[in-house]
Design a protein around this motif. Structure first.
Motif, PDB file in Angstrom:
ATOM      1  N   ILE A  41       5.234   2.099 -12.708  1.00 30.21           N
ATOM      2  CA  ILE A  41       3.797   1.989 -12.547  1.00 30.21           C
ATOM      3  C   ILE A  41       3.381   0.900 -11.928  1.00 30.21           C
ATOM      4  O   ILE A  41       3.924  -0.263 -12.211  1.00 30.21           O
ATOM      5  CB  ILE A  41       2.918   2.452 -13.705  1.00 30.21           C
ATOM      6  CG1 ILE A  41       3.079   1.431 -14.812  1.00 30.21           C
ATOM      7  CG2 ILE A  41       3.479   3.858 -14.462  1.00 30.21           C
ATOM      8  CD1 ILE A  41       2.143   1.773 -16.037  1.00 30.21           C
ATOM      9  N   LYS A  42       2.280   1.113 -11.057  1.00 29.47           N
ATOM     10  CA  LYS A  42       1.602  -0.279 -10.234  1.00 29.47           C
ATOM     11  C   LYS A  42       0.320  -0.276 -10.517  1.00 29.47           C
ATOM     12  O   LYS A  42      -0.381   0.667 -10.457  1.00 29.47           O
ATOM     13  CB  LYS A  42       2.186  -0.009  -8.613  1.00 29.47           C
ATOM     14  CG  LYS A  42       1.860  -1.236  -8.020  1.00 29.47           C
ATOM     15  CD  LYS A  42       2.527  -0.879  -6.561  1.00 29.47           C
ATOM     16  CE  LYS A  42       2.314  -2.501  -5.654  1.00 29.47           C
ATOM     17  NZ  LYS A  42       2.396  -2.260  -4.261  1.00 29.47           N
TER      18      LYS A  42
ATOM     19  N   VAL B  55       7.410   1.006 -16.802  1.00 31.16           N
ATOM     20  CA  VAL B  55       7.616  -0.058 -16.238  1.00 31.16           C
ATOM     21  C   VAL B  55       7.059  -0.696 -15.277  1.00 31.16           C
ATOM     22  O   VAL B  55       6.631   0.074 -14.425  1.00 31.16           O
ATOM     23  CB  VAL B  55       9.172  -0.144 -15.990  1.00 31.16           C
ATOM     24  CG1 VAL B  55       9.321  -1.688 -15.404  1.00 31.16           C
ATOM     25  CG2 VAL B  55      10.153   0.207 -16.887  1.00 31.16           C
ATOM     26  N   SER B  56       6.359  -1.808 -15.376  1.00 29.03           N
ATOM     27  CA  SER B  56       5.541  -2.071 -14.316  1.00 29.03           C
ATOM     28  C   SER B  56       5.953  -3.850 -13.991  1.00 29.03           C
ATOM     29  O   SER B  56       6.162  -4.548 -14.908  1.00 29.03           O
ATOM     30  CB  SER B  56       3.928  -2.251 -14.546  1.00 29.03           C
ATOM     31  OG  SER B  56       3.037  -2.576 -13.495  1.00 29.03           O
TER      32      SER B  56
ATOM     33  N   SER C 290       7.980  -3.439  -0.589  1.00 29.82           N
ATOM     34  CA  SER C 290       8.472  -2.387  -1.368  1.00 29.82           C
ATOM     35  C   SER C 290      10.247  -2.895  -1.783  1.00 29.82           C
ATOM     36  O   SER C 290      10.244  -2.275  -2.898  1.00 29.82           O
ATOM     37  CB  SER C 290       8.403  -1.198  -0.841  1.00 29.82           C
ATOM     38  OG  SER C 290       7.002  -0.610  -0.418  1.00 29.82           O
TER      39      SER C 290
ATOM     40  N   LEU D 171      13.186  -3.544  -9.814  1.00 33.68           N
ATOM     41  CA  LEU D 171      13.213  -2.592 -10.637  1.00 33.68           C
ATOM     42  C   LEU D 171      14.831  -2.245 -10.631  1.00 33.68           C
ATOM     43  O   LEU D 171      15.135  -1.817 -11.770  1.00 33.68           O
ATOM     44  CB  LEU D 171      12.567  -1.446  -9.768  1.00 33.68           C
ATOM     45  CG  LEU D 171      11.011  -1.567 -10.076  1.00 33.68           C
ATOM     46  CD1 LEU D 171      10.333  -0.420  -9.175  1.00 33.68           C
ATOM     47  CD2 LEU D 171      10.687  -1.404 -11.538  1.00 33.68           C
TER      48      LEU D 171
ATOM     49  N   GLY E 130       5.430   4.004   0.454  1.00 40.93           N
ATOM     50  CA  GLY E 130       6.158   5.196   0.181  1.00 40.93           C
ATOM     51  C   GLY E 130       7.572   4.768   0.195  1.00 40.93           C
ATOM     52  O   GLY E 130       8.552   5.675   0.841  1.00 40.93           O
ATOM     53  N   LEU E 131       8.179   3.768  -0.162  1.00 43.73           N
ATOM     54  CA  LEU E 131       9.543   3.317   0.150  1.00 43.73           C
ATOM     55  C   LEU E 131      10.148   3.123  -0.885  1.00 43.73           C
ATOM     56  O   LEU E 131      11.456   3.313  -1.269  1.00 43.73           O
ATOM     57  CB  LEU E 131       9.555   1.870   1.088  1.00 43.73           C
ATOM     58  CG  LEU E 131       8.986   2.191   2.450  1.00 43.73           C
ATOM     59  CD1 LEU E 131       8.788   1.141   2.900  1.00 43.73           C
ATOM     60  CD2 LEU E 131       9.869   2.982   3.219  1.00 43.73           C
TER      61      LEU E 131
HETATM   62  N1  AMP Z   1       5.081  -3.566  -9.083  1.00 41.67           N
HETATM   63  C1  AMP Z   1       5.605  -2.517  -9.362  1.00 41.67           C
HETATM   64  N2  AMP Z   1       5.809  -2.179 -10.605  1.00 41.67           N
HETATM   65  C2  AMP Z   1       6.308  -0.888 -10.988  1.00 41.67           C
HETATM   66  N3  AMP Z   1       6.407  -0.043 -10.063  1.00 41.67           N
HETATM   67  C3  AMP Z   1       6.374  -0.117  -8.890  1.00 41.67           C
HETATM   68  C4  AMP Z   1       5.571  -1.466  -8.213  1.00 41.67           C
HETATM   69  N4  AMP Z   1       5.692  -1.090  -7.123  1.00 41.67           N
HETATM   70  C5  AMP Z   1       5.903  -0.131  -6.698  1.00 41.67           C
HETATM   71  N5  AMP Z   1       6.363   0.555  -7.864  1.00 41.67           N
HETATM   72  C6  AMP Z   1       6.664   2.050  -7.724  1.00 41.67           C
HETATM   73  O1  AMP Z   1       7.086   2.612  -6.313  1.00 41.67           O
HETATM   74  C7  AMP Z   1       5.847   3.551  -5.948  1.00 41.67           C
HETATM   75  C8  AMP Z   1       5.028   3.056  -4.825  1.00 41.67           C
HETATM   76  O2  AMP Z   1       6.170   2.549  -3.689  1.00 41.67           O
HETATM   77  P1  AMP Z   1       5.551   1.913  -2.362  1.00 41.67           P
HETATM   78  O3  AMP Z   1       4.552   2.854  -1.545  1.00 41.67           O
HETATM   79  O4  AMP Z   1       6.881   1.465  -1.692  1.00 41.67           O
HETATM   80  O5  AMP Z   1       4.809   0.650  -2.778  1.00 41.67           O
HETATM   81  C9  AMP Z   1       4.773   3.305  -7.040  1.00 41.67           C
HETATM   82  O6  AMP Z   1       4.234   4.257  -7.223  1.00 41.67           O
HETATM   83  C10 AMP Z   1       5.545   2.923  -8.206  1.00 41.67           C
HETATM   84  O7  AMP Z   1       6.070   3.930  -9.018  1.00 41.67           O
END
Ligand code: AMP
Ligand code: FAD
Lengths: 324, 256
Positions: free
Chosen positions: B7-8, B58-59, B93, B100, B124-125
């Protein structure tokens, strides 16, 4: 001199126009700086699309043909993409941003240790990489982004570039492909498709989009009638894909599709930023909404304040007359 | 089933923002749980309620991200891990994915779940990257999940329809907000969240090299999107204005 590779997406037995837009742009970049531009087609009938790609100037076309590519599955697609990257070592590999691309882009970047920028609205080559503009914050803002490295992946929003024909005497290279039983891991159980004759929203010249203001079958009938008159694709806001009134594939916006038709008619749609994120690049926007303060009017070229049930019948009637 | 959900904390895109000298200035108090991650948490909770198991979130983020983590705990997640950063890093990402993947490397789980994209950057990566780094089968853009013995059944939204995909566990999935309506934490959930374990993990303990933590992409500036010219608004008798606009679309806009 280096190689720019473009992925040609095939969908419903046709080349996705957005991937030819990307190829046209890559050809222009390559010509400017003396690079070569190549393309790859991955499909069960890949070779049948070669002629359609030659027109856009790829010097080499890689063809990966295997029955497994009948339907989208990420494992075989990833393997094929990695094979082709191995064969041609592109410095930049450009994709049209489709759902299929989104499904593999991150994994391919990790697999190839490539830098990646997704969903850009434009990009240029730089010394050792690319620079791009990316819509962010629900497409309210443009970010200037850069990627550096020996291998760069980039995906481009549909409608970002024009098609430019540039017939080339392309060399066609077929790339071997095989997948062992154990490699697939995932099983495609079923495909729940919308009927085959619907218009691809990414390529539609006109889109009629329905929102929560369209409350019932009568409203839906008006939407269909208007779309028929204009030969337009039908789209919907999240409110109506969520309620089940329209198929989820028709959702336009941040979660749904990003479109850029010549004409977009938003009917009973308030204009939430997440919806606008998917349609603000339309050439002409018409909004029909009974609330004069609806945010959609801020971006509409023609705003009709009124009840859609009263506005649509004469609107359709007048358009029929114009068409006749 | 054991779920880990990434989660972010992201800025609320509805909050006012400005660009000053190419920098994005946002209201620091308007940070929220990424909407797609809220859906991922919700779906994991639903499957846990049905089949048993555990949901851990996890964040990676600054100390402030603990508020976002509490929200997921208040929704019903069992425990949390907070991988601490200063929040000033310009991670992309791929960097988050490497962190992670390093964290999950020696963990046991059935499903790693992610949002399909960050609401602020729409990258979205991350999900696909983590899956590939760990060698997991995966599916993206899930709009529905079902669990069976040793399997996850994913309904995903493709280009022109939905696909039903069966993944063996362990696997990874990225979630769309079309999947469900995330629950709003109630008072009981909020109280309970305060007693739930939130483990703090130092980034340095994950054994990543300087090189692995250096992003290959960067944002060099921000600009306003070129706005649209304000158009014409027609009010009055529906029959008249409807016909007038239809005519203008033909004669003025030339799009009929
Ligand atoms: N800092 C972070 N901590 C935990 N999960 C992350 C984090 N950044 C991205 N994610 C996960 O990756 C997804 C988004 O990916 P993106 O669009 O590539 O940033 C989010 O919805 C999270 O599930
Ligand atoms: C992360 C995230 C992603 C999202 N992604 C998307 C997305 O991809 N696409 C999307 O659409 N939304 C998306 N949303 C949802 C979005 O925020 C809005 O909730 C949604 O767009 C609202 O749909 P709507 O305009 O149809 O409904 P409403 O906002 O309820 O608007 C209905 C409009 O219809 C008008 N109306 C009612 N009756 C009539 C009538 N008889 N005649 C004329 N007008 C009438 C009303 O005045 C109102 O303006 C997303 C939200 C989040 C948080």
């Amino acid at each position: 001199m280096s190689t720019i590779l473009t992925y040609i997406a095939i969908s419903d037995g046709k080349i996705k126009r957005s991937s030819l837009e990307v190829l046209s742009h890559c050809k222009e970049l390559a010509d400017k700086d003396g690079h070569s531009v190549e393309a790859v087609i991955i499909d069960k009938d890949a070779s049948s699309f070669v002629d359609g790609v030659k027109k856009y100037g790829a010097s080499k076309i890689y063809v990966v043909e295997d029955p497994i590519f009948k339907n989208h599955m990420n494992t075989p697609l990833l393997k094929a993409l990695a094979n082709v990257m191995g064969a041609t070592s592109p410095s930049v590999f450009a994709f049209a941003s489709t759902e299929s691309t989104k499904d593999v882009l991150g994994a391919l970047a990790a697999n190839q240790q490539a830098a990646v920028l997704s969903d850009v609205s434009s990009f240029e080559l730089t010394d050792g990489g690319i620079k791009a503009k990316r819509p962010v914050m629900a497409a309210k803002i443009l970010a200037d982004a850069e990627a550096k490295g020996e291998k760069i992946l980039v995906s481009v929003r549909s409608g970002s570039y024009d098609l430019v024909e540039n017939e080339a005497n392309s060399e066609v290279v077929s790339v071997d492909f095989s997948l062992n039983d154990g490699e697939l891991r995932t099983t495609l159980k079923e495909i729940i498709s919308v009927s085959g004759d619907t218009i691809d929203l990414n390529e539609a010249a006109s889109i009629v989009a329905a929102g929560r203001g369209v409350k019932d079958e009568e409203g839906q009938k008006l939407i269909t009638e208007l779309a028929d008159v204009l030969k337009a694709g039908i789209g919907a806001s999240r409110a109506l894909t969520e309620s089940g009134m329209y198929d989820p594939s028709l959702q336009i916006g941040q979660t749904g599709k990003v479109v850029s038709p010549q004409l977009y008619i938003a009917i009973g749609i308030s204009g939430a930023i997440q919806h606008v994120a998917g349609m603000a690049n339309s050439k002409v926007i018409v909004a029909i909404n009974k609330d004069p303060d609806a945010p959609i009017f801020e971006i509409a070229d023609y705003g009709i304040v009124g009840d859609l049930y009263k506005v649509l019948p004469p609107f359709i009637d007048e358009l029929k007359k114009i068409k006749a | 089933m054991k779920f880990y959900v990434g989660i972010k904390m992201v800025p609320d895109v509805n909050a006012p923002l400005q660009i000053k000298d190419g920098q994005l200035i946002q209201d620091a108090d308007r940070m929220i749980l990424n909407a797609y991650d809220a859906s991922a948490v919700e779906e994991a909770l639903v499957l846990k309620e049905k089949h048993g198991g555990e949901v851990e979130v996890v964040s990676i983020g600054s100390p402030k991200a603990s508020e976002t983590i509490r929200k997921a705990l208040a929704m019903g997640a069992d425990k949390a891990t907070h991988i601490q950063t200063t929040g000033n890093e310009a991670y992309d990402s791929a960097t988050y994915a490497r962190i992670l993947a390093a964290f999950f490397k020696d963990k046991e789980y059935d499903v790693l779940s992610f949002g399909k994209q960050s609401q602020d950057t729409d990258a979205g990566l991350t999900g696909g990257m983590v899956a590939e780094m760990l060698g997991l089968p995966f599916a993206t853009n899930a709009v529905g999940l079902q669990a069976e013995d040793g399997k996850l059944l994913v309904k995903r939204q493709g280009d022109s329809g939905q696909e039903m995909i069966e993944l063996p566990t362990p696997c990874a999935v990225t979630c769309s907000n079309d999947m469900n309506e995330p629950r709003i934490p109630n008072l009981k959930g909020i109280m309970a969240s305060k007693r739930k374990p939130m483990e703090q993990v130092e980034l340095s303990s994950l054994g990543l090299s300087e090189d692995e933590l250096t992003p290959k992409t960067s944002v060099t500036g921000y600009e306003e999107k070129p706005g649209r010219e304000p158009g014409k608004k027609f009010e009055g008798e529906p029959d008249e204005i409807a016909r007038e606009v239809a005519q203008l679309l033909d004669t003025e806009a030339n799009v009929i």
